[in-house]
Scaffold this active site. Structure first.
Site, PDB file in Angstrom:
ATOM      1  N   LYS A   1     -12.305   5.191  13.172  1.00 36.83           N
ATOM      2  CA  LYS A   1     -11.947   6.574  12.572  1.00 36.83           C
ATOM      3  C   LYS A   1     -12.143   7.481  13.692  1.00 36.83           C
ATOM      4  O   LYS A   1     -11.310   8.595  13.158  1.00 36.83           O
ATOM      5  CB  LYS A   1     -13.289   6.941  11.630  1.00 36.83           C
ATOM      6  CG  LYS A   1     -13.584   6.398  10.416  1.00 36.83           C
ATOM      7  CD  LYS A   1     -14.545   6.617   9.340  1.00 36.83           C
ATOM      8  CE  LYS A   1     -14.780   6.049   8.163  1.00 36.83           C
ATOM      9  NZ  LYS A   1     -15.842   6.381   7.347  1.00 36.83           N
TER      10      LYS A   1
ATOM     11  N   LYS B   1      -4.144  -3.113   1.571  1.00 31.33           N
ATOM     12  CA  LYS B   1      -4.845  -2.848   0.217  1.00 31.33           C
ATOM     13  C   LYS B   1      -4.705  -1.673  -0.126  1.00 31.33           C
ATOM     14  O   LYS B   1      -4.270  -0.752   0.384  1.00 31.33           O
ATOM     15  CB  LYS B   1      -6.390  -2.682   1.380  1.00 31.33           C
ATOM     16  CG  LYS B   1      -7.083  -4.028   0.967  1.00 31.33           C
ATOM     17  CD  LYS B   1      -8.664  -3.946   1.841  1.00 31.33           C
ATOM     18  CE  LYS B   1      -9.722  -2.797   1.221  1.00 31.33           C
ATOM     19  NZ  LYS B   1     -10.813  -3.035   2.120  1.00 31.33           N
TER      20      LYS B   1
ATOM     21  N   LYS C   1      -6.965   5.059  -0.779  1.00 29.29           N
ATOM     22  CA  LYS C   1      -6.195   6.549  -1.039  1.00 29.29           C
ATOM     23  C   LYS C   1      -5.341   7.048  -0.166  1.00 29.29           C
ATOM     24  O   LYS C   1      -4.541   7.878  -0.467  1.00 29.29           O
ATOM     25  CB  LYS C   1      -7.568   7.470  -1.212  1.00 29.29           C
ATOM     26  CG  LYS C   1      -8.248   7.595  -0.085  1.00 29.29           C
ATOM     27  CD  LYS C   1      -9.352   8.672  -0.093  1.00 29.29           C
ATOM     28  CE  LYS C   1     -10.426   8.847   1.025  1.00 29.29           C
ATOM     29  NZ  LYS C   1     -10.924  10.100   1.404  1.00 29.29           N
TER      30      LYS C   1
END
Ligand code: TRP
Length: 336
Positions: free
Chosen positions: A115, A198, A201
């Site tokens: 992240k 996967k 969003k």
């Protein structure tokens, strides 16, 4: 209730609509665990602000996340559903846990590395760095035995176990050592346009992602235009036929039909027939899901009072654990 093992999990209020991968991968699991566990579920708004959020969006997405959890089948009579920031003990125990965590130990968290790389080194906050330690506090406050999460959260649950043991060794037995509850057979759902990644969003294209709150017609169309593989045979083969295998997984998880039975049912019928039926099954699922979610959103008073009750139940447990931890640490009790 008291004899049931305790489960706890959290979901971030950052996405707006939940997507099919969230639902089939995690939320269905939450719903099932209400029957066997004393289950606590929370919308983790404190975690959400580790990445910048617009205040109005955060507030709306927090209600929206709670409404969708209820629409998906969480029942406030059978579980405790609450908002993390309504229970101040999370931040309080989080601080204690910060002071037990090694800097190097926190630096090894792979989700932080991913992240923060995305944010850029200068924009990643200290909050993002200590995110897993707040998660530790979330879990330990409730003396959770079991933490239903995806594989990507395993390292955070391991950290929780390490810090619980560290605290217990240093200050005396205080916290339950939790176990990750990671169901291997739980469906991994892939992007409809790129079945090698996967469903998430940050999808390849909007057509790859099924948002549960989309217009059902849009959802049906996305299913019908999902990429499939060369050939015509409907057979589960994750390597050779990733597109069709993904559709079979979705169909089977959504309706409860065995994949083997589906293969038989569609023998000689071609991809189109499977897609039409799966699109119908999806529409049957999302239509009531959407309207239940909307009912909660149209009645924020009811929703907020469900959440207030949840926070009250959660706080009773969290306050007791925090008081014990504070006492063991040697904090002078405040005189009432
Ligand atoms: N980090 C989790 C995720 O992104 C969310 C979370 C926060 C959580 N606190 C938790 C999950 C406690 C389980 C238990 O999915």
């Amino acid at each position: 209730m008291a004899t049931r093992p305790r489960a706890l999990s959290g979901i971030q209020p950052t996405a707006g609509s939940f997507h099919l991968g969230n639902y089939l991968g995690a939320i269905r699991q939450y719903v099932a665990l209400q029957e066997t566990h004393d289950a606590f579920y929370m919308v983790v708004d404190l975690h959400a602000i580790t990445i910048p959020q617009e205040p109005a969006d955060l507030r709306a997405n927090t209600r929206l996340a709670a409404a969708q959890l209820l629409a998906a089948g969480l029942d406030p009579q059978r579980c405790t559903l609450f908002i993390q920031s309504h229970v101040p003990e999370h931040a309080q125990l989080g601080w204690v846990m910060n002071c037990l965590t090694g800097f190097g130990e926190a630096s090894r968290m792979t989700q932080f590395k991913d992240k923060s790389a995305k944010q850029g080194a200068d924009r990643a906050t200290v909050g993002l760095f200590t995110y897993p330690i707040l998660q530790v506090a979330d879990i330990l406050l409730y003396q959770a035995d079991s933490v239903p999460v995806g594989e990507d959260q395993r390292q955070h649950v391991e950290l929780t176990r390490d810090l619980a043991e560290r605290f217990n060794t240093r200050f005396g037995s205080t916290f339950t050592i939790p176990k990750p509850h990671i169901v291997k057979e739980v469906a991994k759902i892939y992007d409809l346009q790129d079945p090698s990644i996967k469903m998430s969003k940050s999808a390849s294209t909007p057509k790859g992602l099924v948002n549960l709150l989309d217009d059902p017609k849009v959802t049906a169309k996305k299913i019908k235009s999902a990429v499939t593989d060369t050939g015509t045979e409907i057979r589960f083969d994750a390597q050779g036929k990733p597109g069709i295998s993904n559709l079979l997984t979705i169909y089977s998880t959504l309706t409860g039909a065995d994949i083997a039975d589906l293969e038989q049912r569609y023998e000689g019928k071609g991809y189109g027939a499977l897609k039409v039926d799966l699109a119908d099954a999806m529409v049957d699922f999302v239509t009531p899901f959407r309207s239940r979610t909307q009912e909660y959103l149209d009645d924020p008073e009811t929703l907020d009072s469900i959440l207030a009750e949840g926070a009250e139940k959660a706080r009773a447990v969290a306050a007791e654990t925090l008081a014990q931890a504070y006492d063991r640490i040697g904090f002078l009790p405040a005189k009432h």
